[in-house]
Structure formats: C-alpha cells, structure tokens
Design a protein around this motif. Structure first.
Motif, PDB file in Angstrom:
ATOM      1  N   LEU A 145       0.751  -1.112   0.005  1.00  0.00           N
ATOM      2  CA  LEU A 145       0.155  -0.021  -0.095  1.00  0.00           C
ATOM      3  C   LEU A 145       0.836   1.051  -0.092  1.00  0.00           C
ATOM      4  CD1 LEU A 145      -2.715  -1.241   2.334  1.00  0.00           C
ATOM      5  CD2 LEU A 145      -2.991  -0.755   0.044  1.00  0.00           C
ATOM      6  N   ASN A 146       2.020   1.272   0.789  1.00  0.00           N
ATOM      7  CA  ASN A 146       2.788   2.375   0.819  1.00  0.00           C
ATOM      8  C   ASN A 146       3.556   2.573  -0.627  1.00  0.00           C
ATOM      9  OD1 ASN A 146       2.321   3.349   3.356  1.00  0.00           O
ATOM     10  ND2 ASN A 146       3.573   1.964   4.250  1.00  0.00           N
ATOM     11  N   ASP A 147       3.731   1.380  -1.416  1.00  0.00           N
ATOM     12  CA  ASP A 147       4.485   1.661  -2.712  1.00  0.00           C
ATOM     13  C   ASP A 147       3.423   2.185  -3.513  1.00  0.00           C
ATOM     14  OD1 ASP A 147       6.786   0.412  -1.883  1.00  0.00           O
ATOM     15  OD2 ASP A 147       6.391  -1.608  -2.664  1.00  0.00           O
ATOM     16  N   LEU A 148       1.994   2.119  -3.344  1.00  0.00           N
ATOM     17  CA  LEU A 148       1.018   2.719  -4.137  1.00  0.00           C
ATOM     18  C   LEU A 148       0.884   4.135  -3.807  1.00  0.00           C
ATOM     19  CD1 LEU A 148      -1.542  -0.157  -3.965  1.00  0.00           C
ATOM     20  CD2 LEU A 148      -0.078   0.600  -5.989  1.00  0.00           C
ATOM     21  N   GLY A 149       1.688   4.556  -2.773  1.00  0.00           N
ATOM     22  CA  GLY A 149       1.416   5.992  -2.538  1.00  0.00           C
ATOM     23  C   GLY A 149       0.861   6.346  -1.201  1.00  0.00           C
ATOM     24  N   PHE A 150       0.179   5.316  -0.447  1.00  0.00           N
ATOM     25  CA  PHE A 150      -0.442   5.439   0.786  1.00  0.00           C
ATOM     26  C   PHE A 150       0.518   5.743   1.878  1.00  0.00           C
ATOM     27  CE2 PHE A 150      -3.574   2.654  -1.502  1.00  0.00           C
ATOM     28  CZ  PHE A 150      -4.293   3.548  -1.837  1.00  0.00           C
ATOM     29  N   ASP A 151       0.118   6.294   3.220  1.00  0.00           N
ATOM     30  CA  ASP A 151       0.907   6.699   4.103  1.00  0.00           C
ATOM     31  C   ASP A 151       0.278   5.928   5.337  1.00  0.00           C
ATOM     32  OD1 ASP A 151       2.748   7.742   5.887  1.00  0.00           O
ATOM     33  OD2 ASP A 151       1.978   9.515   6.037  1.00  0.00           O
ATOM     34  N   ILE A 152       0.475   4.498   5.390  1.00  0.00           N
ATOM     35  CA  ILE A 152       0.146   3.734   6.829  1.00  0.00           C
ATOM     36  C   ILE A 152       1.284   3.207   7.228  1.00  0.00           C
ATOM     37  CG2 ILE A 152      -2.420   3.882   5.874  1.00  0.00           C
ATOM     38  CD1 ILE A 152      -1.838   0.710   5.434  1.00  0.00           C
ATOM     39  N   SER A 153       1.092   2.754   8.619  1.00  0.00           N
ATOM     40  CA  SER A 153       2.075   1.721   9.221  1.00  0.00           C
ATOM     41  C   SER A 153       1.530   0.511   9.743  1.00  0.00           C
ATOM     42  CB  SER A 153       2.764   2.839  10.251  1.00  0.00           C
ATOM     43  OG  SER A 153       2.002   2.661  11.315  1.00  0.00           O
ATOM     44  N   TYR A 154       2.278  -0.354   9.841  1.00  0.00           N
ATOM     45  CA  TYR A 154       2.182  -1.493  10.566  1.00  0.00           C
ATOM     46  C   TYR A 154       1.349  -1.187  12.119  1.00  0.00           C
ATOM     47  CZ  TYR A 154       1.862  -5.955  12.856  1.00  0.00           C
ATOM     48  OH  TYR A 154       1.671  -7.009  13.982  1.00  0.00           O
ATOM     49  N   GLU A 155       2.084  -0.262  12.733  1.00  0.00           N
ATOM     50  CA  GLU A 155       1.982   0.005  14.004  1.00  0.00           C
ATOM     51  C   GLU A 155       0.384   0.733  14.228  1.00  0.00           C
ATOM     52  OE1 GLU A 155       5.997  -0.771  13.580  1.00  0.00           O
ATOM     53  OE2 GLU A 155       4.658   0.861  12.801  1.00  0.00           O
ATOM     54  N   GLU A 156      -0.114   1.189  13.239  1.00  0.00           N
ATOM     55  CA  GLU A 156      -1.488   1.890  13.230  1.00  0.00           C
ATOM     56  C   GLU A 156      -2.524   0.821  13.130  1.00  0.00           C
ATOM     57  OE1 GLU A 156      -1.751   6.051  10.802  1.00  0.00           O
ATOM     58  OE2 GLU A 156      -0.750   4.509   9.768  1.00  0.00           O
ATOM     59  N   VAL A 157      -2.149  -0.270  12.049  1.00  0.00           N
ATOM     60  CA  VAL A 157      -3.177  -1.364  11.941  1.00  0.00           C
ATOM     61  C   VAL A 157      -2.961  -2.265  13.152  1.00  0.00           C
ATOM     62  CG1 VAL A 157      -3.462  -3.474  10.617  1.00  0.00           C
ATOM     63  CG2 VAL A 157      -2.510  -1.575   9.435  1.00  0.00           C
ATOM     64  N   GLU A 158      -1.879  -2.582  13.796  1.00  0.00           N
ATOM     65  CA  GLU A 158      -1.859  -3.336  15.098  1.00  0.00           C
ATOM     66  C   GLU A 158      -2.528  -2.791  16.108  1.00  0.00           C
ATOM     67  OE1 GLU A 158       1.708  -5.586  17.132  1.00  0.00           O
ATOM     68  OE2 GLU A 158       2.054  -3.745  16.840  1.00  0.00           O
ATOM     69  N   SER A 159      -2.633  -1.288  16.325  1.00  0.00           N
ATOM     70  CA  SER A 159      -3.126  -0.545  17.414  1.00  0.00           C
ATOM     71  C   SER A 159      -4.943  -1.001  17.340  1.00  0.00           C
ATOM     72  CB  SER A 159      -3.029   0.790  17.527  1.00  0.00           C
ATOM     73  OG  SER A 159      -3.312   1.507  16.359  1.00  0.00           O
ATOM     74  N   LEU A 160      -5.374  -1.140  16.016  1.00  0.00           N
ATOM     75  CA  LEU A 160      -6.717  -1.386  16.019  1.00  0.00           C
ATOM     76  C   LEU A 160      -7.085  -2.814  16.152  1.00  0.00           C
ATOM     77  CD1 LEU A 160      -7.909   0.302  12.742  1.00  0.00           C
ATOM     78  CD2 LEU A 160      -7.934   1.203  15.165  1.00  0.00           C
ATOM     79  N   ALA A 161      -6.275  -3.806  16.312  1.00  0.00           N
ATOM     80  CA  ALA A 161      -6.423  -5.083  16.445  1.00  0.00           C
ATOM     81  C   ALA A 161      -6.654  -5.609  17.905  1.00  0.00           C
ATOM     82  CB  ALA A 161      -5.591  -6.083  15.676  1.00  0.00           C
ATOM     83  N   LYS A 162      -7.594  -6.125  18.418  1.00  0.00           N
ATOM     84  CA  LYS A 162      -7.907  -6.410  19.780  1.00  0.00           C
ATOM     85  C   LYS A 162      -7.787  -8.078  19.736  1.00  0.00           C
ATOM     86  CE  LYS A 162      -9.536  -2.241  21.341  1.00  0.00           C
ATOM     87  NZ  LYS A 162      -8.803  -1.560  20.299  1.00  0.00           N
ATOM     88  N   GLY A 163      -6.492  -8.449  19.219  1.00  0.00           N
ATOM     89  CA  GLY A 163      -6.289  -9.715  19.234  1.00  0.00           C
ATOM     90  C   GLY A 163      -5.772 -10.212  17.777  1.00  0.00           C
TER      91      GLY A 163
END
Length: 168
Positions: free
Chosen positions: A85-103
C-alpha cells in the motif's frame, strides 16, 4: 445470564486467548456450562472454510504451536500488505493497523485505516480495489487445510464442526 443462558462456547478466529478469562468467569456462576473452543481458518479448493473446535484442551501444545505459527504469518502478511500500500502512495504503518486489532490482526483493520485516512470510501472499496485476491495490495495468507484443522482439534480432545455451512 440476563438472557437466560445456561452456558456459552468461545470460538474466536485462530486464537484461544480469551478462553482462560472466560473459564475463570464462568466458574463464578452456579450451574453454568463453559465450552472452550477455537475457529480455525482453512482453505479448500480456493474457498475459505472455517472449522470450529469445541471442548478443546487449550493447553495442547500442537494446537498452540500452530496458532502461534498462524499468528506470525498474519503479522508477516500484514507487514507485506502495508508495504504494498505504501508503494502505491498511501501513508500507513503496521503499528497503526496493529493498534486497531484487539487480538487477531486482519485485513479489516487495514481497511479501517485506509477509510479513516480518506483513501477509500468504505470497506467494499478497500477489498475490491486493494485487499481481495487479485487486488493491488493482496498477499496470500497462510493456508491450513480443513483436514489439518480437524486433526488438530481431534488431537486436542475437541469436536470439529463445520462453521457457516450455508456459505460453502
């Protein structure tokens, strides 16, 4: 209890993390049945098939090791999707995604980030454009077969049951 339940089974996707807490709580309730379980994500002939495991031994090493392996693969997969996704020009991080997951971390968590940052309107767009098979950021997942899942569940003393039979 307020709904008149006499028992409950916990069968979370590819994890048994909530079983210990649920067992401890259920032990405080008189005449209440708690059934420990798991829902294993598998694939058969390119179709996702979920296998429930009821009455499992949550301390069975073979199953715990496989769940840990699946968790590690999910993390690696998520990192790779975020990189795409970042290669496609988006600005997101694994840490952001991980922070949403409750498990268990999954593609819907990535979708939530993309929507919150205005990269997509809704989850359907996220999956259709980026995260489904053939999508611009799709990465194949670790594939456990239904027979492997059934074997793990039986070896853990559990009863395997097909989940969502109407979807197959």
């Amino acid at each position: 209890l307020n709904r008149g339940l006499n028992g409950i089974a916990i069968t979370d996707h590819d994890t048994m993390d909530g079983i210990e807490e649920a067992q401890a709580y259920s032990n405080t309730i008189k005449d209440f049945c708690f059934i420990p379980g798991v829902e294993l994500s598998t694939e058969f002939e390119k179709e996702e098939v979920h296998i429930l495991g009821y009455a499992i031994n949550r301390n069975y090493d073979e199953l715990n090791n496989k769940l840990e392996e699946m968790k590690n693969h999910r993390k690696t997969r998520t990192v790779r999707i975020v990189e795409k996704l970042n290669d496609l020009g988006f600005d997101i991080s694994y840490e952001e995604v991980e922070s949403l997951a409750k498990g268990v971390i999954g593609r819907p968590h990535i979708g939530e980030i993309l929507i919150s940052k205005g990269y997509a309107k809704n989850m359907q767009e996220v999956f259709n454009t980026y995260l489904k098979i053939g999508g611009a950021a799709y990465v194949p997942r670790y594939k456990l077969t239904p027979l492997e899942a059934i074997g793990l569940i039986k070896n853990a003393g559990g009863v395997p049951v097909l989940a969502h039979p109407g979807l197959i």
